[in-house]
Design a protein around this motif. Structure first.
Motif, short mmCIF file in Angstrom:
data_model
loop_
_atom_site.label_atom_id
_atom_site.label_comp_id
_atom_site.label_asym_id
_atom_site.label_seq_id
_atom_site.Cartn_x
_atom_site.Cartn_y
_atom_site.Cartn_z
N GLY A 155 19.54 8.04 20.89
CA GLY A 155 18.79 8.47 22.06
C GLY A 155 19.63 9.28 23.02
N ARG A 156 20.97 9.25 22.83
CA ARG A 156 21.87 10.04 23.67
C ARG A 156 22.68 11.00 22.82
NH1 ARG A 156 24.71 6.68 28.54
NH2 ARG A 156 22.84 5.82 29.50
N ALA A 157 23.31 10.46 21.80
CA ALA A 157 24.15 11.29 20.92
C ALA A 157 23.27 12.07 19.95
CB ALA A 157 25.14 10.41 20.18
N ALA A 158 23.90 13.01 19.27
CA ALA A 158 23.16 13.95 18.39
C ALA A 158 22.94 13.36 17.01
CB ALA A 158 23.89 15.28 18.32
N TRP A 159 22.20 12.27 16.92
CA TRP A 159 21.88 11.66 15.63
C TRP A 159 20.90 12.54 14.88
CZ3 TRP A 159 23.61 7.22 13.21
CH2 TRP A 159 24.49 6.41 13.95
N GLU A 160 21.10 12.60 13.54
CA GLU A 160 20.20 13.34 12.67
C GLU A 160 19.56 12.39 11.67
OE1 GLU A 160 22.08 17.61 11.87
OE2 GLU A 160 23.49 15.98 11.42
N ALA A 161 18.46 12.83 11.10
CA ALA A 161 17.71 11.96 10.18
C ALA A 161 17.19 12.76 9.00
CB ALA A 161 16.55 11.29 10.91
N GLN A 162 16.93 12.04 7.91
CA GLN A 162 16.35 12.65 6.71
C GLN A 162 15.62 11.58 5.93
OE1 GLN A 162 17.67 15.19 2.71
NE2 GLN A 162 19.10 14.96 4.41
N ILE A 163 14.36 11.82 5.63
CA ILE A 163 13.58 10.87 4.83
C ILE A 163 14.11 10.88 3.40
CG2 ILE A 163 11.30 10.40 3.85
CD1 ILE A 163 10.09 11.38 6.45
N VAL A 164 14.24 9.69 2.81
CA VAL A 164 14.73 9.56 1.45
C VAL A 164 13.55 9.75 0.50
CG1 VAL A 164 15.99 8.15 -0.20
CG2 VAL A 164 16.49 7.96 2.23
N THR A 165 13.55 10.85 -0.21
CA THR A 165 12.54 11.06 -1.24
C THR A 165 12.98 10.38 -2.53
OG1 THR A 165 13.61 13.15 -1.78
CG2 THR A 165 11.75 13.23 -0.24
N GLY A 166 12.02 10.16 -3.40
CA GLY A 166 12.34 9.56 -4.69
C GLY A 166 12.41 8.05 -4.69
N VAL A 167 12.19 7.43 -3.54
CA VAL A 167 12.24 5.96 -3.45
C VAL A 167 10.84 5.46 -3.14
CG1 VAL A 167 13.17 3.97 -2.23
CG2 VAL A 167 14.64 5.93 -2.74
N GLU A 168 10.30 4.66 -4.03
CA GLU A 168 8.95 4.12 -3.88
C GLU A 168 9.00 2.60 -3.86
OE1 GLU A 168 4.61 4.12 -6.21
OE2 GLU A 168 6.34 5.20 -7.04
N HIS A 169 8.32 2.02 -2.89
CA HIS A 169 8.20 0.56 -2.83
C HIS A 169 6.94 0.16 -3.61
CE1 HIS A 169 11.39 -0.09 0.18
NE2 HIS A 169 11.06 1.13 0.56
N VAL A 170 7.10 -0.73 -4.55
CA VAL A 170 6.05 -1.06 -5.51
C VAL A 170 5.67 -2.53 -5.37
CG1 VAL A 170 5.44 -1.10 -7.96
CG2 VAL A 170 7.00 0.65 -7.10
N ARG A 171 4.39 -2.79 -5.36
CA ARG A 171 3.93 -4.17 -5.29
C ARG A 171 4.37 -4.92 -6.54
NH1 ARG A 171 -1.72 -6.45 -3.06
NH2 ARG A 171 -1.56 -8.60 -3.80
N SER A 172 4.84 -6.14 -6.34
CA SER A 172 5.34 -6.94 -7.45
C SER A 172 4.25 -7.18 -8.48
CB SER A 172 5.89 -8.28 -6.95
OG SER A 172 6.25 -9.10 -8.03
N ALA A 173 4.63 -7.08 -9.77
CA ALA A 173 3.68 -7.36 -10.84
C ALA A 173 3.35 -8.84 -10.92
CB ALA A 173 4.25 -6.89 -12.18
N LEU A 174 4.19 -9.68 -10.30
CA LEU A 174 3.94 -11.13 -10.29
C LEU A 174 3.21 -11.49 -9.01
CD1 LEU A 174 7.30 -12.69 -11.55
CD2 LEU A 174 5.18 -12.43 -12.81
N GLU A 175 1.93 -11.77 -9.12
CA GLU A 175 1.15 -12.13 -7.94
C GLU A 175 1.71 -13.38 -7.29
OE1 GLU A 175 -1.73 -11.97 -4.96
OE2 GLU A 175 -1.03 -10.46 -6.40
N CYS A 176 2.22 -14.32 -8.10
CA CYS A 176 2.74 -15.56 -7.54
C CYS A 176 4.06 -15.35 -6.81
CB CYS A 176 2.91 -16.62 -8.64
SG CYS A 176 4.00 -16.10 -9.99
N ALA A 177 4.64 -14.14 -6.91
CA ALA A 177 5.88 -13.83 -6.19
C ALA A 177 5.63 -12.83 -5.08
CB ALA A 177 6.93 -13.30 -7.16
N ARG A 178 4.40 -12.66 -4.68
CA ARG A 178 4.07 -11.62 -3.71
C ARG A 178 4.74 -11.84 -2.37
NH1 ARG A 178 -0.07 -15.18 -4.11
NH2 ARG A 178 -1.11 -15.91 -2.22
N TYR A 179 4.99 -13.11 -1.99
CA TYR A 179 5.59 -13.37 -0.68
C TYR A 179 7.03 -12.88 -0.59
CZ TYR A 179 1.54 -16.40 0.12
OH TYR A 179 0.27 -16.88 0.27
N ALA A 180 7.68 -12.71 -1.74
CA ALA A 180 9.06 -12.21 -1.74
C ALA A 180 9.11 -10.69 -1.59
CB ALA A 180 9.78 -12.63 -3.03
N GLY A 181 7.98 -10.04 -1.52
CA GLY A 181 7.94 -8.61 -1.34
C GLY A 181 7.86 -7.86 -2.65
N GLY A 182 7.88 -6.55 -2.54
CA GLY A 182 7.75 -5.71 -3.71
C GLY A 182 9.09 -5.40 -4.34
#
Length: 810
Positions: A155-182
């Motif tokens: 917010g003060r210094a000259a920070w730069e940013a770049q969105i990371v392409t090629g990274v996809e968050h995928v829903r877990s194939a195990l429904e019973c493990a859904r609480y642990a995230g994708g």
């Protein structure tokens, strides 16, 4: 994600108990706003809570060698590096009204430097983020203490940013493990690899979103500004984990067939695993490589590849192999077995871009087995390495008890491993399936922690988090932090018991006292449900008690909207603990009220649940269903005469047709047996745990077979039982802060035993022996730390104990 390398040795995570900048206020620091702002790499019209990964960097220079104090946070998770070397991860989990930041001391030489951060926000939709991860909006926050505000602060210094392409968050194939995230799918062909090193093109100025605050704004829009609070815990463990064995290599693993095993290939893959020797997979080939780590592990995995453009590699994790390929089935064989079984797991996918790269997911994985499935296209791929860096809470433990019970001795490392694998930024019910901190689990995990280590920061953090979670009727949430609120009414009573446990074992008067109003609100919610009969009606919610077969969702009879004896007796049990807390905090009137209420509810239980013909409490008034659970709480409640409580437990064990306590609730069964002097019965109850090594378990399971989870630390509670109810070391009942120790050895069939027990003043050490020439005589050697006194109670005698070492014969 780039290689999760070890943290920089010149960087140190500093835990602080105050907010920073107290001595460095300037024109922009007003005690509410930090001298920094949150920043984002997203455009103003972008969805601030969508799944996204963003890189941030700042290049700056120092004119002289400097020790810099940095404060870092992000929403949701960050990895922070200085000059390419990781100094930490975070932020430690909290909630939207208590957002954590980490503080690092970093030594930097004069000259140019680059700060770099990867901020990953799986988002809250479609179970992509772990349920225990809360979020408001994507962002990064970094600030340095004076005089470097302007040069470093977001917010003060000259920070730069770049969105990371090629990274996809995928829903877990195990429904019973859904609480642990994708999981993640990382396409190396689209990843900005130069940006991962803080270089290259594609960077844009980061955008300021909102001020960083330590309190809510004056207009009180709760949760709108993520008020900041210092991280309470040390950095998580970060060390290599080795010892994996290639158990199977073939073109397919559905199912694993040992006849298909390629021993020559296995030797090559083992060399890769052990020494980093490259192994080549030819073009247009599929190779399935099964790794057995021979222990349960929570770790950040890292896969190194060279060449092989378009090759796809899946790294899938499982606790054990399954008897079928149903992803929701819990049916498993011996945990060491693989032949004829199916690998059903949670998989990350990596796609090679033809160069030498390192792939890694942004979050840790858990389990015992890893299946690498390599599928090449037109080019061969070299697999250069697959490594793990173990992560968990860095608990410094005392040696495990030494006992004259070989099968149980073999099980103790399994129980200990289960405890450690469930300790992270908060306790976890199961590191593989949920990663959620539940009160019922956490109470048992905290008790185990108290007898394994003098470090009580994680038990305190658990109490704090649950205390923050209270809802309108005064109850704490059943699991917290959690993006989805949940109420298990009886778990709120366990939270009050956790306060009592901490006060008795460790003290912390100011900390415990700060939660006494919350404890009172919990009990008021139950008082409000008491009807004219004196019994409390079940509070709406998930009234889980135990995973008893035949109880839908673990709810006992009368638990949905009625009266249940176990819940009523649990209330009596908790009222006694709270009365003792009130006495410790000089509130005799409130203590007396609790004791009166306990007596009234106990009398109502006798009137409405007692079945004289069975000598047991029925589950419901006048009902014909009986279970272990109300008998245990009744025996522990303090409301029954000693002889009657003992007879009740004798009848409980001798009766047929009762619903049995399973892995979790057996803690209270063990407690009741010990409290009534049924020590031989207590020793017999350990049989389930004696069997674990024979079945190949590396951690205690969630429930009797078929067990969904193979790592559930609520099953580690015999660690506590052995210390407290067998070797007999505990705080003297009624005393605060372990001021005095009561040692009551009850070895049962054991002839000798020894243990080291943590204490705030230093370790307690005990060793017992029944001499061969005098088997009815007990020799006890006891060492107490300075300032600690107590008594040894054995064979009908009581002997005083003083600081230092003493040997007594009784």
């Amino acid at each position: 994600m780039i290689d999760p390398s070890p943290a920089a040795p010149s960087a140190q995570l500093v835990t602080i108990d105050r907010l920073p900048f107290d001595d460095h206020r300037d024109a922009t620091w007003n005690g509410i706003d930090w001298p920094a702002s949150w920043i984002t790499g997203l455009a103003p019209d972008d969805e601030p809570r969508r799944p996204v990964d963003v890189l941030y960097r700042l290049s700056w220079s120092l004119t002289k060698d400097t020790k810099l104090r940095l404060h870092v946070s992000a929403d949701e998770r960050y990895e922070f590096r200085v000059d390419g070397v990781r100094i930490g991860r975070g932020p430690q989990r909290g909630d939207l009204l208590h957002w954590s930041f980490e503080t690092y001391d970093v030594e930097l030489a004069a000259g140019p430097h680059t700060f770099w951060a990867w901020v990953s926000s799986p988002g809250l939709a479609n179970n992509l983020a772990p349920s225990s991860q809360l979020s408001r909006r994507h962002g990064l926050l970094v600030v340095a203490e004076a005089p470097h505000h302007e040069a470093v602060a977001t917010g003060r210094a000259a920070w730069e940013a770049q969105i990371v392409t090629g990274v996809e968050h995928v829903r877990s194939a195990l429904e019973c493990a859904r609480y642990a995230g994708g999981t993640q799918r990382i396409d190396g062909r689209a990843v900005p690899w130069d940006a991962l090193a803080g270089q290259g093109d594609g960077w844009s100025p980061a955008r300021v979103t909102e001020p960083a605050r330590v309190t809510e704004p004056a207009w009180g829009e709760l949760g709108m500004s993520r008020p900041l609070t210092p991280a309470r815990l040390p950095a998580m463990l970060d060390r290599p984990f080795n010892g994996g064995e290639i158990r199977h290599v073939a073109a397919s693993a559905t199912p694993v067939q040992t006849d298909d095993h390629d021993a020559t290939q296995a030797a090559l893959w083992q060399a890769m695993l052990d020494r980093g020797d490259a192994v080549t997979v030819p073009p247009n080939t599929t190779r399935c490589v099964l790794i057995d780590w021979h222990n349960y592990v929570c770790a950040y995995p890292s896969l190194s590849l060279r060449g092989g453009r378009d090759a796809e590699i899946q790294a899938s994790w499982a606790e054990a192999l399954h008897v079928d390929d149903d992803p929701e089935s819990s049916a498993k064989a011996h945990r060491d077995a693989i032949d004829g079984l199916y690998f059903v797991g949670r998989a990350d996918t990596f796609i090679a871009d033809g160069h030498e790269r390192v792939f890694a997911p942004v979050w840790w994985r858990a389990g015992r087995y890893t299946l690498l499935t390599v599928t090449t296209r037109d080019a061969p791929v070299d697999v250069l390495g697959f490594t793990l860096r173990e992560t968990r809470y860095p608990l410094d433990t005392v040696p495990l008890p030494q006992i004259d019970d070989a099968p149980l001795t073999a099980a103790l490392p399994i129980l200990d491993r289960g405890l450690l694998m469930s300790m992270h930024e908060h306790y976890a019910d199961s590191p593989y399936y949920e990663q959620l901190q539940y009160v019922g689990d956490t109470r048992l995990e905290s008790l185990c922690t108290h007898v394994r280590s003098a470090d009580d920061r994680l038990p305190r953090r658990a109490i704090e988090l649950f205390g923050w979670s209270r809802v309108g009727n005064g109850l704490v949430q059943a699991r917290y932090p959690s993006s989805t609120p949940q109420i298990i009414p009886g778990f709120s009573l366990y939270w009050v018991a956790m306060l009592h446990d901490l006060a008795a074992w460790r003290g912390h008067r100011a900390f415990v006292g700060s939660f006494m109003p919350a404890a009172r609100s919990v009990l008021e919610a139950f008082h409000d449900r008491r009807e004219d009969s004196g019994l409390p009606r079940s509070i709406p919610g998930w009234n889980f008690l135990d995973w008893v077969p035949g109880w839908a969702e673990g709810i006992p009879p009368g638990g949905l909207d009625g009266f249940n004896a176990a819940f009523a007796w649990q209330l009596v049990y908790t009222l006694r603990l709270k009365a003792e807390l009130e006495e410790w905090f000089d509130q005799p009137e409130l203590a007396a009220r609790d004791r009166r209420a306990a007596a009234e509810v106990a009398a109502a239980c006798d009137e409405h649940f007692w079945d004289a013909s069975r000598g047991l409490y029925a589950d419901t008034p006048g009902g014909d269903s009986f279970s272990h659970h109300p008998q245990c709480f009744a025996a522990l409640s303090g409301a029954l005469a000693e002889e009657r409580a003992g007879t009740l437990m004798d009848t409980t064990l001798a009766s047929t047709g009762l619903n049995q306590a399973t892995v979790y609730f057996s803690h209270y069964l063990h407690e009741a047996l010990a409290a009534t002097g049924r020590i031989d019965d207590l020793h017999e109850q350990f049989e389930l745990w004696r069997e674990l090594p024979k079945l190949g378990f590396k951690c205690p399971p969630e429930s009797p077979e078929p067990s969904r989870s193979d790592c559930h630390a609520w099953g580690s509670h015999p660690l506590y039982q052995l210390v407290v109810n067998v070797l007999g070391v505990r705080p003297q009942p009624g005393t605060f802060g372990f001021d005095r120790v009561a040692i009551t050895p009850r070895l049962g069939p054991m002839r000798h035993a020894a243990a080291t027990v943590p204490h705030p003043a230093g370790p307690i050490r005990v060793a017992y022996e029944h001499p061969a020439d005098a088997p009815k005589t007990l020799t006890a050697t006891v060492h107490l730390p300075p300032g600690v006194t107590g008594a040894l109670h054995a064979r009908g005698q009581s002997r005083p104990l003083i600081p230092g070492e003493q040997t007594l014969v009784v």
